[in-house]
Design an enzyme around this catalytic site. Structure first.
Site, PDB file in Angstrom:
ATOM      1  N   VAL A  25       0.853  -1.184   0.000  1.00 57.55           N
ATOM      2  CA  VAL A  25       0.000   0.000   0.000  1.00 57.55           C
ATOM      3  C   VAL A  25       0.893   1.239   0.000  1.00 57.55           C
ATOM      4  O   VAL A  25       1.769   1.388   0.854  1.00 57.55           O
ATOM      5  CB  VAL A  25      -0.949   0.025   1.218  1.00 57.55           C
ATOM      6  CG1 VAL A  25      -1.835   1.271   1.171  1.00 57.55           C
ATOM      7  CG2 VAL A  25      -1.808  -1.229   1.244  1.00 57.55           C
ATOM      8  N   ASP A 142     -11.816 -10.835   7.948  1.00 58.75           N
ATOM      9  CA  ASP A 142     -10.424 -10.633   8.386  1.00 58.75           C
ATOM     10  C   ASP A 142     -10.334  -9.406   9.298  1.00 58.75           C
ATOM     11  O   ASP A 142      -9.417  -8.589   9.166  1.00 58.75           O
ATOM     12  CB  ASP A 142      -9.505 -10.478   7.174  1.00 58.75           C
ATOM     13  CG  ASP A 142      -8.032 -10.676   7.528  1.00 58.75           C
ATOM     14  OD1 ASP A 142      -7.756 -11.356   8.543  1.00 58.75           O
ATOM     15  OD2 ASP A 142      -7.167 -10.158   6.815  1.00 58.75           O
TER      16      ASP A 142
END
Length: 679
Positions: A25, A142
């Site tokens: 990211v 998650d």
């Protein structure tokens, strides 16, 4: 991996924000409107990369449907030179995982009463955001501290819906059946075992585990290995959080206990219910959840640990019985009745223990089988890739024979020894079970069986008649595609060499076929004279349906080499266009197999054809670094040095290839050619 200040689509990267197992990211700037975004990029996918691309596309689709200040918004999703990316709202701040790490590193005590109320507010907001996702039909799967970002204003934002899926019983599951998806330390028991379909209560469990960890600075389940962690989550109760943090009162402990009940019917049934109890606790109102009584706690322990409980129950009840007999002096008839009841309890406990042991063994075996299946399929993919390169890229059928031992070893490790008739006879049953377990992997495995049959009948391969017969029989036993016209057309070609494939290659015909059928058609066309352009056409349709398929990208790129060579001198513009397509397919394939030296060698060859020698040389050097024991990779390196007229290096690479595989015909022939030039 891309360096900082690179361009990805319309975005210019500024600095790395973080990375996980497959994604990086970046903080990036949208050059069109000068807006900062978080740019999630998948430069390397590794084994199982097709599923990672599907998950990546699913995240884009899912996140685009969710609008809530507590959920990170999607802005755009696309591919850049075969590398997928998602632009998301940039959320400055720090994750709860970072805050936890800092607190532990500094040796801070657990949160006090005031800090616990702030923490409850954070998790209340997270629960409300999750409830919005759940009501939209989305399960995160998650939830963990690393996926909860706290803004500078203290507002939580849930990140990374990469494992999210529709909560729709009719929706197709993209993860492999039985495969546990998520982060193990925060996975619910039903995720671990795969015996129940994850639903919104799965996210409630994970959020409860994260809250327990933040409230105590200790994870409720700690183990040295994944297997031990699995066992602990399935068998152990989370410790009483009040032991680690005395400022946690009974009601907050009850909220944590209810969130993380192993039986999901006893958990909060919605994230909204959890949020409301956290609100009530902060407001000093009575909570709805009720603490588990001692009797219920013992009962649940017995249900989860029947093997221990079976013997323990007998001893305990016998002691109680003895005490009762001594205290009250019951008669002989009553004694017989009590003893019969005790025997019944013991028998029942032993029966439950056997059932639970069988279930645990079944769950473990299922998880292990998934791992075996995926390793087998990935190994066959690599072998098919090498075989295809020899046949269609290098046009070297002699060297193609070097792939045979790899195929035989892979099948042998899977439990099928084609040299043994008894083992081979059980193969159809084993493959039928494999197809049932892994419909997404079956196409590649079926192709490998076809490749193996072709290799064993090749004039360049020495094999026993028995092995050839076993393999041909195995191929004949494989389930056929439900496409009668294709089966008829294939038989017509095989028996009479009559080509009637045109009717199957129209736009209307191809558009209505699924991936498995298109793969069957491509395989059939490979064997038909002059039909390689048709194979490329079928692959184009297949890639429209499954743009993340490694196999289809590799085949399209490999066939492109052959077509490009034919037009290089006659039509330079067409040559450049074909090279651009080859590069696209090979770049995506490298993204899907980042640890494959072979794929980097293929990409190096494409770059050399384009004339980009510096970049090509980088990839060819990386190829042998990644796979120093792969003779085929060294042969590619020898060819590359030969194109560059670096004869000494080419000769050395050829010799290394032959040291690794003395039977590699292409390396022997190339070495002889180089030595003759050197003279």
């Amino acid at each position: 991996m891309r360096d900082e200040s690179q361009t990805i689509g319309p975005y210019r990267t500024l600095r790395e924000l973080g990375r996980g197992g497959q994604a990086i990211v970046w903080l990036a700037e949208d050059t069109r409107i000068q807006r900062q975004v978080a740019l999630k990029v998948l430069p390397h996918l590794g084994p199982g990369g097709e599923e990672a691309l599907r998950r990546f596309r699913r995240e884009a689709e899912v996140a685009s449907r969710l609008e809530h200040p507590g959920i990170c918004a999607l802005l755009e999703a696309d591919l850049d030179r075969g590398v997928p990316y998602i632009a998301m709202r940039y959320v400055p701040g720090e994750t709860l995982a970072k805050r936890l790490s800092n607190a532990r590193a500094a040796g801070d005590p657990p949160p006090d009463r005031a800090a616990l109320r702030e923490l409850a507010l954070i998790f209340e907001k997270c629960a409300r955001a999750l409830h919005v996702a759940h009501e939209s039909g989305i399960i995160h799967r998650d939830v963990k501290p690393a996926n909860i970002m706290l803004t500078p204003e203290g507002e939580p934002v849930i990140l990374d819906f990469g494992l999210a899926r529709q909560d729709d019983r009719a929706a197709q599951q993209l993860s492999v059946s039985g495969e546990a998806s998520g982060t193990p330390a925060y996975m619910s028991p039903e995720q671990m075992t795969g015996r129940a379909r994850p639903d919104r209560r799965t996210d409630v469990w994970s959020l409860g585990i994260a809250l327990h960890e933040c409230a105590t600075l200790h994870h409720p389940f700690e183990a040295a290995t994944r297997e031990a962690l699995l066992q602990s989550i399935l068998a152990d109760d989370p410790p009483d959080p009040r032991r680690a943090n005395p400022d946690i009162d009974r009601d907050l402990a009850t909220i944590l206990e209810t969130s993380t009940a192993k039986d999901r019917d006893r958990r909060y049934q919605t994230a909204f219910d959890l949020a409301e109890d956290l609100r009530r606790w902060r407001a000093n109102e009575p909570i709805r959840a009720r603490p588990v009584s001692r009797f219920e706690r013992v009962q649940r322990w017995v249900q989860r640990n029947p093997a221990l409980a079976a013997s323990g129950a007998v001893i305990l009840l016998l002691l109680l019985c003895a005490s009762a007999l001594l205290a009250y002096g019951v008669g002989a008839a009553d004694k017989v009745k009590v003893e019969a009841q005790l025997r019944a309890v013991a028998d029942d406990a032993r029966e439950r223990a056997e059932i639970e042991r069988a279930r645990a063994d079944e769950a473990r075996a299922a998880l292990e089988q998934v791992q075996v299946d995926r390793r087998f399929a990935a190994e066959l993919d690599d072998l098919s890739m090498q075989l295809g390169t020899f046949l269609y890229g290098l046009q070297d059928p002699k060297s193609a024979a070097s792939v045979l031992p790899g195929y035989l070893d892979a099948f042998r490790r899977f439990g099928i020894d084609l040299a043994q008739p008894e083992s081979a006879s059980s193969a159809p049953v084993r493959f039928a079970a494999f197809r049932e377990r892994n419909p997404d992997l079956w196409t590649g495995v079926r192709e490998s069986i076809s490749n193996l049959a072709w290799l064993l009948t090749s004039e360049h391969v020495q094999a026993s008649d028995s092995m050839r017969a076993q393999t041909v029989a195995l191929l004949a036993s494989m389930p056929r595609t439900p496409w009668p016209e294709l089966e008829r057309t294939v038989r017509l070609w095989e028996e009479a060499k009559v080509d009637e494939f045109d009717a199957l290659l129209t736009d209307d015909a191809l558009a209505t076929r699924d991936i498995d059928e298109l793969s069957h058609l491509a395989d059939a066309l490979f064997a038909v004279d002059g039909r390689l352009p048709a194979v490329q056409r079928v692959l184009e349709y297949a890639l429209r349906k499954d743009p993340g398929s490694f196999r289809f990208h590799f085949l399209a790129g490999s066939l492109g080499f052959m077509s490009a060579f034919g037009v290089k001198e006659e039509d330079p513009k067409e040559f450049d266009a074909r090279i651009a397509k080859i590069l696209h397919h090979m770049q995506v394939a490298v993204t899907l197999r980042p640890r494959s030296g072979f794929m980097r060698a293929m990409l190096a060859s494409a770059l050399a054809m384009k004339g980009d020698y510096p970049e090509s040389m980088r990839y060819i050097e990386e190829a042998t670094e990644l796979e120093p024991k792969n003779a085929v990779v060294w042969l590619f390196k020898a060819r590359w040095y030969g194109y560059a007229q670096m004869w000494d290096r080419s000769m050395a690479a050829c010799k290394t290839a032959l040291e690794l595989d003395p039977n590699l015909a292409g390396a022997r022939e190339m070495l002889a050619e180089i030595e003759s030039k050197a003279k």
